[in-house]
Design an enzyme around this catalytic site. Structure first.
Site, PDB file in Angstrom:
ATOM      1  N   ASP A  43      -2.327  -7.169  -4.007  1.00 16.52           N
ATOM      2  CA  ASP A  43      -1.721  -5.871  -4.352  1.00 16.52           C
ATOM      3  C   ASP A  43      -2.312  -5.344  -5.665  1.00 16.52           C
ATOM      4  O   ASP A  43      -2.666  -4.163  -5.783  1.00 16.52           O
ATOM      5  CB  ASP A  43      -0.199  -5.993  -4.537  1.00 16.52           C
ATOM      6  CG  ASP A  43       0.549  -6.355  -3.256  1.00 16.52           C
ATOM      7  OD1 ASP A  43       0.295  -7.446  -2.712  1.00 16.52           O
ATOM      8  OD2 ASP A  43       1.393  -5.551  -2.811  1.00 16.52           O
ATOM      9  N   ILE A  72      -0.727  -2.020  -1.334  1.00 19.65           N
ATOM     10  CA  ILE A  72      -0.417  -2.720  -0.084  1.00 19.65           C
ATOM     11  C   ILE A  72       1.009  -2.338   0.289  1.00 19.65           C
ATOM     12  O   ILE A  72       1.977  -2.849  -0.279  1.00 19.65           O
ATOM     13  CB  ILE A  72      -0.528  -4.264  -0.219  1.00 19.65           C
ATOM     14  CG1 ILE A  72      -1.942  -4.680  -0.660  1.00 19.65           C
ATOM     15  CG2 ILE A  72      -0.157  -4.931   1.110  1.00 19.65           C
ATOM     16  CD1 ILE A  72      -3.051  -4.450   0.357  1.00 19.65           C
ATOM     17  N   ASP A  73       1.127  -1.427   1.236  1.00 21.41           N
ATOM     18  CA  ASP A  73       2.423  -1.012   1.767  1.00 21.41           C
ATOM     19  C   ASP A  73       2.748  -1.994   2.893  1.00 21.41           C
ATOM     20  O   ASP A  73       1.949  -2.150   3.820  1.00 21.41           O
ATOM     21  CB  ASP A  73       2.290   0.423   2.293  1.00 21.41           C
ATOM     22  CG  ASP A  73       3.585   0.968   2.867  1.00 21.41           C
ATOM     23  OD1 ASP A  73       4.657   0.388   2.605  1.00 21.41           O
ATOM     24  OD2 ASP A  73       3.516   1.991   3.579  1.00 21.41           O
ATOM     25  N   THR A  92       3.776  -5.463   2.206  1.00 16.95           N
ATOM     26  CA  THR A  92       3.198  -6.759   1.804  1.00 16.95           C
ATOM     27  C   THR A  92       3.712  -7.886   2.701  1.00 16.95           C
ATOM     28  O   THR A  92       2.968  -8.813   3.036  1.00 16.95           O
ATOM     29  CB  THR A  92       3.533  -7.042   0.321  1.00 16.95           C
ATOM     30  OG1 THR A  92       3.099  -5.915  -0.445  1.00 16.95           O
ATOM     31  CG2 THR A  92       2.827  -8.279  -0.183  1.00 16.95           C
ATOM     32  N   SER A 125       5.510  -0.733   7.087  1.00 20.66           N
ATOM     33  CA  SER A 125       4.583   0.149   6.351  1.00 20.66           C
ATOM     34  C   SER A 125       4.373   1.516   7.006  1.00 20.66           C
ATOM     35  O   SER A 125       4.932   1.810   8.067  1.00 20.66           O
ATOM     36  CB  SER A 125       3.223  -0.541   6.169  1.00 20.66           C
ATOM     37  OG  SER A 125       2.405  -0.394   7.322  1.00 20.66           O
ATOM     38  N   LYS A 146       3.548   2.917  10.702  1.00 14.70           N
ATOM     39  CA  LYS A 146       4.503   3.636  11.575  1.00 14.70           C
ATOM     40  C   LYS A 146       4.150   5.117  11.679  1.00 14.70           C
ATOM     41  O   LYS A 146       4.197   5.712  12.750  1.00 14.70           O
ATOM     42  CB  LYS A 146       5.927   3.563  10.979  1.00 14.70           C
ATOM     43  CG  LYS A 146       6.644   2.260  11.173  1.00 14.70           C
ATOM     44  CD  LYS A 146       8.115   2.370  10.755  1.00 14.70           C
ATOM     45  CE  LYS A 146       8.352   2.302   9.279  1.00 14.70           C
ATOM     46  NZ  LYS A 146       7.905   1.088   8.605  1.00 14.70           N
TER      47      LYS A 146
HETATM   48  P1  AMP Z   1       8.952  -0.317   5.581  1.00 11.00           P
HETATM   49  O1  AMP Z   1       8.022  -1.329   6.140  1.00 11.00           O
HETATM   50  O2  AMP Z   1       8.837   1.011   6.226  1.00 11.00           O
HETATM   51  O3  AMP Z   1      10.356  -0.777   5.485  1.00 11.00           O
HETATM   52  O4  AMP Z   1       8.454  -0.001   4.121  1.00 11.00           O
HETATM   53  C1  AMP Z   1       8.143  -0.997   3.230  1.00 11.00           C
HETATM   54  C2  AMP Z   1       8.530  -0.452   1.897  1.00 11.00           C
HETATM   55  O5  AMP Z   1       9.928  -0.291   1.858  1.00 11.00           O
HETATM   56  C3  AMP Z   1       8.179  -1.368   0.762  1.00 11.00           C
HETATM   57  O6  AMP Z   1       7.032  -0.902   0.114  1.00 11.00           O
HETATM   58  C4  AMP Z   1       9.379  -1.268  -0.162  1.00 11.00           C
HETATM   59  O7  AMP Z   1       8.994  -0.597  -1.345  1.00 11.00           O
HETATM   60  C5  AMP Z   1      10.359  -0.384   0.530  1.00 11.00           C
HETATM   61  N1  AMP Z   1      11.727  -0.897   0.452  1.00 11.00           N
HETATM   62  C6  AMP Z   1      12.161  -1.926  -0.284  1.00 11.00           C
HETATM   63  N2  AMP Z   1      13.484  -2.090  -0.143  1.00 11.00           N
HETATM   64  C7  AMP Z   1      13.904  -1.126   0.690  1.00 11.00           C
HETATM   65  C8  AMP Z   1      15.185  -0.768   1.211  1.00 11.00           C
HETATM   66  N3  AMP Z   1      16.291  -1.427   0.893  1.00 11.00           N
HETATM   67  N4  AMP Z   1      15.245   0.267   2.059  1.00 11.00           N
HETATM   68  C9  AMP Z   1      14.132   0.937   2.385  1.00 11.00           C
HETATM   69  N5  AMP Z   1      12.897   0.643   1.927  1.00 11.00           N
HETATM   70  C10 AMP Z   1      12.782  -0.377   1.081  1.00 11.00           C
HETATM   71 MG    MG Z   2       4.164  -1.752  -1.591  1.00 13.07          MG
END
Ligand code: AMP
Ligand code: MG
Length: 322
Positions: A49, A125-126, A128, A236, A239
């Site tokens: 990252d 890195i979205d 991780t 990430s 989607k």
């Molecule tokens: P996703 O895979 O769409 O859930 O996105 C991942 C991102 O969600 C990460 O980069 C985190 O910064 C963020 N994230 C962390 N905690 C939460 C939460 N409680 N609700 C929504 N997103 C979050």
């Molecule tokens: Mg991230």
């Protein structure tokens, strides 16, 4: 390819930088560059990252140095953990020539720029967790101008889309369109959302992590419109790329708590991709996402993204599920 060549300078820089990250990540995944380290707090962060954030910061500083950078990571954990810092320097060495620890810390901290009238937004890195567990992840880079996304680039090293079974880079420029291109840059095909027009048969996508969204409420939404299609789970902004490409129809981001606000780097690039592919992105009340409020979307609650045709029905389903 020609479509991308005609984009403005910032967009072309963003595409080049993210392409280089995708090529790097493939080498990382193949085990050629170091090891992935995980810090043991609730959200994992790896040496990779930081290396990617330092690389993108160095390239943007060189090629667009008047535009501030707002990025997810800062150097605090590197300063507190010498082994993590050493691993990050080792990983970044493949991307930034002659990097040392001091330069790495400086580059990472360039991500603390001001979210003013014009700024870059980066999630190095979205997803991780996706990277660590063999699932999807992405590198997301966007350019914001007066609260709107002007350029959005999402690199997805593992996303199987079209003929690029080994991933690719999705690119959008406001008013110009959206494309999916191979990491090598040999071709670029337009991205277009699906034409699905009934919520009852829509393919829904949501976070992989149950802790990132209200899964029970999503269940009520789907029940309410008679939808029996199991939602796709994905980490990430891969989607958003899948939605822009028409592989799925609706994306729900339903916060678990009423005061949670998404970070701009988790939404900006992906939102423009969907808009430019013909779709629509709002918060849960139908308000457009407002990127003029700083590092988090403090004026928006959650997110609904769709192919456009399904948007009003999706918002109504959200309202009914309260
Ligand atoms: P996703 O895979 O769409 O859930 O996105 C991942 C991102 O969600 C990460 O980069 C985190 O910064 C963020 N994230 C962390 N905690 C939460 C939460 N409680 N609700 C929504 N997103 C979050
Ligand atoms: Mg991230």
């Amino acid at each position: 390819m020609a479509a991308l060549d005609r984009l403005g300078r910032e967009a072309r820089v963003a595409v080049d930088v993210v392409r280089a990250v995708v090529a790097f990540m493939r080498r990382v995944e193949a085990g050629a560059v170091g090891r992935l380290l995980t810090k043991d707090d609730s959200t994992p962060v790896t040496a990779i990252d930081f290396a990617v954030q330092a690389f993108v910061a160095s390239r943007l500083a060189r090629e667009c140095d008047d535009i501030p950078l707002v990025a997810e990571e800062d150097s605090a954990s590197l300063r507190a953990d010498a082994a993590l810092a050493d691993a990050a320097v080792a990983a970044a060495g493949a991307l930034v020539p002659d990097i040392d620890r001091g330069r790495l810390l400086d580059l990472v901290d360039r991500g603390a720029g001001t979210a003013g009238s014009r700024f870059w937004v980066l999630d190095p890195i979205d997803g991780t967790k996706g990277l660590l567990h063999g699932r999807q992840y992405a590198t997301a880079l966007a350019l914001i101008h007066d609260g709107r996304v002007e350029v959005g680039v999402v690199g997805c090293p593992r996303l199987p889309l079209g003929q690029d079974v080994e991933g690719g880079v999705a690119v959008a420029a406001r008013g110009r369109g959206a494309w999916w291109t191979s990491p090598a840059g040999s071709d670029a095909g337009p991205l277009a959302v699906s034409r699905t027009s009934a919520l009852s048969v829509a393919r829904v996508i949501r976070s992989w992590e149950d802790s990132h969204g209200d899964v029970e409420r999503l269940g009520r939404i789907l029940d309410g419109c008679g939808n029996r299609v199991p939602p796709v789970r994905m980490d990430s902004q891969a989607k958003h790329v899948a939605l822009a490409a028409g592989s799925v129809d609706v994306l729900f981001r339903l916060p678990l708590s009423s005061n949670f606000r998404d970070a701009v780097w988790d939404c900006a690039a992906g939102a423009l991709l969907i808009g430019e592919a013909g779709g629509r992105v709002t918060d849960l009340s139908g308000t457009p996402l407002d990127f003029s409020a700083g590092r988090r979307l403090v004026r928006n609650d959650g997110c609904v993204a769709s192919n456009g045709a399904l948007h009003e029905a999706a918002l109504e389903a959200v309202r009914s599920s309260r």
